[in-house]
Every structure is written in C-alpha cells, then in structure tokens.
Motif scaffolding. Structure first.
Motif, PDB file in Angstrom:
ATOM      1  N   GLN A 184      19.971  42.428 -12.954  1.00 25.30           N
ATOM      2  CA  GLN A 184      20.158  42.376 -14.399  1.00 25.30           C
ATOM      3  C   GLN A 184      21.553  42.849 -14.801  1.00 25.30           C
ATOM      4  O   GLN A 184      22.163  42.294 -15.726  1.00 25.30           O
ATOM      5  N   ALA A 185      22.068  43.879 -14.104  1.00 22.60           N
ATOM      6  CA  ALA A 185      23.414  44.364 -14.416  1.00 22.60           C
ATOM      7  C   ALA A 185      24.466  43.294 -14.115  1.00 22.60           C
ATOM      8  O   ALA A 185      25.430  43.117 -14.877  1.00 22.60           O
ATOM      9  N   ARG A 186      24.299  42.591 -13.018  1.00 19.12           N
ATOM     10  CA  ARG A 186      25.222  41.502 -12.703  1.00 19.12           C
ATOM     11  C   ARG A 186      25.151  40.391 -13.739  1.00 19.12           C
ATOM     12  O   ARG A 186      26.187  39.830 -14.138  1.00 19.12           O
ATOM     13  N   GLN A 187      23.947  40.075 -14.176  1.00 21.45           N
ATOM     14  CA  GLN A 187      23.792  39.026 -15.175  1.00 21.45           C
ATOM     15  C   GLN A 187      24.431  39.432 -16.500  1.00 21.45           C
ATOM     16  O   GLN A 187      25.038  38.606 -17.195  1.00 21.45           O
ATOM     17  N   ARG A 188      24.317  40.716 -16.850  1.00 23.09           N
ATOM     18  CA  ARG A 188      24.939  41.189 -18.094  1.00 23.09           C
ATOM     19  C   ARG A 188      26.453  41.057 -18.043  1.00 23.09           C
ATOM     20  O   ARG A 188      27.091  40.683 -19.034  1.00 23.09           O
ATOM     21  N   ASN A 204      28.563  33.932  -6.949  1.00 24.33           N
ATOM     22  CA  ASN A 204      27.418  34.479  -6.230  1.00 24.33           C
ATOM     23  C   ASN A 204      27.654  35.909  -5.748  1.00 24.33           C
ATOM     24  O   ASN A 204      26.972  36.389  -4.853  1.00 24.33           O
ATOM     25  N   TRP A 205      28.657  36.582  -6.325  1.00 28.24           N
ATOM     26  CA  TRP A 205      28.995  37.954  -5.983  1.00 28.24           C
ATOM     27  C   TRP A 205      29.421  38.103  -4.524  1.00 28.24           C
ATOM     28  O   TRP A 205      29.223  39.151  -3.913  1.00 28.24           O
ATOM     29  N   ARG A 247      30.934  47.098 -15.002  1.00 27.97           N
ATOM     30  CA  ARG A 247      31.259  47.167 -13.573  1.00 27.97           C
ATOM     31  C   ARG A 247      30.746  48.454 -12.950  1.00 27.97           C
ATOM     32  O   ARG A 247      30.232  48.455 -11.822  1.00 27.97           O
ATOM     33  N   ARG A 248      30.873  49.558 -13.693  1.00 31.56           N
ATOM     34  CA  ARG A 248      30.398  50.839 -13.160  1.00 31.56           C
ATOM     35  C   ARG A 248      28.888  50.832 -12.972  1.00 31.56           C
ATOM     36  O   ARG A 248      28.377  51.404 -12.000  1.00 31.56           O
ATOM     37  N   THR A 249      28.170  50.189 -13.883  1.00 36.48           N
ATOM     38  CA  THR A 249      26.715  50.083 -13.733  1.00 36.48           C
ATOM     39  C   THR A 249      26.351  49.350 -12.455  1.00 36.48           C
ATOM     40  O   THR A 249      25.424  49.738 -11.731  1.00 36.48           O
ATOM     41  N   ILE A 250      27.093  48.293 -12.159  1.00 39.95           N
ATOM     42  CA  ILE A 250      26.833  47.538 -10.927  1.00 39.95           C
ATOM     43  C   ILE A 250      27.093  48.400  -9.702  1.00 39.95           C
ATOM     44  O   ILE A 250      26.312  48.402  -8.738  1.00 39.95           O
TER      45      ILE A 250
END
Length: 373
Positions: free
Chosen positions: A144-148, A165-166, A192-195
């Motif tokens: 979800q963090a990546r999608q955000r 695709n990271w 970015r920090r959340t990820i």
C-alpha cells in the motif's frame, strides 16, 4: 444437582462483559445474567454451573476476544465449543438483536446440534500464527505504501518510462527525483521513508520467522509443501499457519470446503444448480491458494528454484508433487479449451490443489525430514 441431565450454556462474549443463558436438558432457557470477563468472575460462574448439573456444555462465538476463555473453561473440565458466527441459524426477518437474545439463541442451537465448531489452535500454534500474520500485514502495508507513492507521482504528472515494478532501475529513478516546492518534497520524502520503514519491518519479521519455523511442530509440512509448484516459503508459512493440523480433516473435500473453494449449490427435486464458490472459511488461506494455482497455467516443468526447494525431501513426496503438477497443468488447459474463463479454470485448479496439499502435508508429518531453514 441433577446428575442425569446436561446443562447447556450460551455465552455472549464481549470485551468487558459476558451474558450467560442456560437450560437443563429440554427445559426452558433461562438467563443467568451478565458477568465480567476477569478470571475471578469466570471461576465464580464455573462454580455456579457445576452446582446445577454434572455435565456442562458451553458455547460462545468466535470473535476478537480469542480463545483465552475456551482454554480457561477447558482447564476446569468443561465441554466448551467455539462456534462459527456465520453458520449460526437465523430466522428470516428477525430485526431485534440483543446480548440476551444472542445468548438464548446459542443455548437453543447448541442443544439442537445446529452449531459448527471452529478449530482452536494450541498456544504455540496461535503464537506462530500471530507472527506469520504480522509478517503478512507488514507486506500488505509495504504494498500500500508503494502504491501511495506511485499515485502521488502520477498525480503530479511524473511518469516512469518502463516497468514500475520496484526493481533496481525503478528505485534508482525514484531516489534521484525531487520537487521544486518544499512542501511537495517533504510529502515525497515521507512517502519514501514509509516504504523504507516497511521494508525494514518485513526483513525483521522474515528473519524471525525463518528462525522460529525450525522449532515449530509443523516445520516438516512447511518443507514438504515447498516441493510443490507455486508454493514458496511465503505461501507455505501462510497456508500452514492458517490451516494448522491437517489431520483434523478426514477427507480433502473437508479442507476444500473449509477454505471456501467448493461451488455453492441450490438444488431442488431433479434440478441441480451450482454457482460460484462459497468463499467461506479463511480468506487469507484462500488468497494464497488461488495465487499458487495461477502458476499451473504454464506447462509442467521443474525449474531451478523448485529443484533447490526439493533438496533433502524424500523422493516419495517429490514424485507426488510432480504428479500434482502434471495433473493440474493439464486440468487448466482442458478447462480453457472447453471455453471456461481463465479465472474459473484457476479456481478449479485451486480446489484440486487443496487436495494435494492435504495429501502431501499429511505425508510430510509422517516422515523424518532434515531440520534446515
């Protein structure tokens, strides 16, 4: 005390209170009242129930309060059931719901034998399942963090030329990007920090899982299931932690029904109508099962990764996994050739895959396997 009668007790359990109703034999149901959830109050309730009949049967619905009450009552020698809330009989059009009515309904359904019990795991199994679920939740948070972050970039017209695709190239591109506005840059940095935090959390939990699974009693099942196509460490841990002891299913059809991949049915007389799958039971196990089933749309083959996972596994299990792969790959192609959609074919493969998991998992528990992570 009436030694020749059975006392049926229904408990409507909440965080701070338990509403109690009971009936002796076929007598009318009575409401005992509402008690607290502390250990002392539960022990006082046990003494009151023991004074009414020799044989006491209790039931309460599975819920967020867990299995602590079941274990406490079982330690006192009571016959306690934790029932599935979705399978409790309900009258059509019933509009009034209270704790008192729920407790009375549980007593009547228990006495009639209309309740379906859920599996109560051991303390160790529940602890390992909690760790596995924390890992799954962390991976979902990472997704979800990546999608955000991707949505944030798209909102401001920032598009990545390539496959987002990271992978290494995608991450390098993100690390070099910056905004002119300090507010937008701050928001970008927080995303970015959340990820990064979620990645670190997933790494910690995965390390803990790999260390803990070696001492778990179902570790042989985790190893044997990884011999199958589409079931890697992630899927094996998730499936076994949710399924628990496979020996509690006497037939693979019981496992299929528990996961919820059997067709729904509405038949009457000579007419038989089957619909979509029931989707009952454990949704996370069903999700993992269907994800694994999609890998069987490709031709049967033993990849390098599967060979690595099969190292040290008895040949009997490897041959069984190969039989499963051949059958399921052929099953998928035949269904698609008959005009079934890919999704329907994958669900049908998932249903049969559950049967092979039941067989190989039970076989793995009976064999001596190496203790490596």
């Amino acid at each position: 005390m009436k030694d020749d009668s059975t006392l049926y007790v229904g408990l409507d359990v909440h965080k701070d209170s338990i509403t109690v109703a009971y009936a002796i034999g076929l007598a009318e149901v009575e409401v005992l009242g509402k008690i607290g959830t502390t250990q002392c109050e539960v022990e006082r309730l046990c003494k009151r129930l023991q004074s009414k009949a020799k044989h006491v049967c209790l039931v309460y619905e599975a819920g967020p309060c867990g299995y602590g009450l079941h274990r406490q009552l079982a330690a006192k020698g009571f016959d306690c059931m934790v029932c599935a809330p979705s399978l409790i009989p309900r009258k059509p059009g019933e509009q009034v719901k209270t704790d008192r009515r729920d407790a009375i309904k549980l007593v009547r359904s228990l006495r009639a034998g209309d309740l379906s019990a859920v599996h109560v795991p051991t303390v160790e199994d529940e602890a390992f399942r909690d760790l596995a679920r924390a890992w799954a939740a962390a991976r979902q948070d990472l997704k979800q963090a990546r999608q955000r972050l991707k949505s944030f970039l798209l909102l401001h017209g920032v598009r990545y030329v390539g496959r987002a695709n990271w992978g290494p190239a995608h991450r390098r591109w993100i690390s070099t990007f910056s905004f002119d506005s300090p507010w937008q840059q701050l928001a970008f940095n927080e995303h970015r920090r959340t990820i990064e935090d979620r990645l670190a959390q997933c790494a910690r939990l995965e390390t803990a899982l790999r260390e803990a699974v070696v001492d778990w009693r179902f570790y042989p099942v985790v190893l044997t299931l990884q011999a199958m196509r589409g079931i890697q460490f992630t899927s094996a841990i998730g499936l076994v932690s949710e399924l628990g002891d496979l020996s509690r299913f006497n037939h693979p059809r019981q496992l299929m029904a528990w996961i919820g991949v059997t067709p729904s049915e509405h038949s009457s007389g000579t007419k038989r109508r089957q619909g979509s799958i029931t989707k009952t039971g454990n949704s996370y196990a069903r999700k993992l099962l269907v994800e694994s089933a999609w890998t069987y749309r490709h031709p049967a083959r033993v990849s390098t990764d599967i060979q690595r996972r099969q190292e040290g596994i008895p040949k009997m299990i490897i041959d069984r996994a190969w039989d499963a792969q051949q059958r399921l790959c052929r099953r998928y192609r035949r269904l698609v050739a008959r005009g079934k959609t890919e999704h329907v074919a994958a669900i049908a493969v998932a249903r049969e895959l559950a049967g092979f998991i039941w067989d190989i998992g039970r076989l793995g528990m009976s064999l001596a396997l190496p203790r490596h992570a």
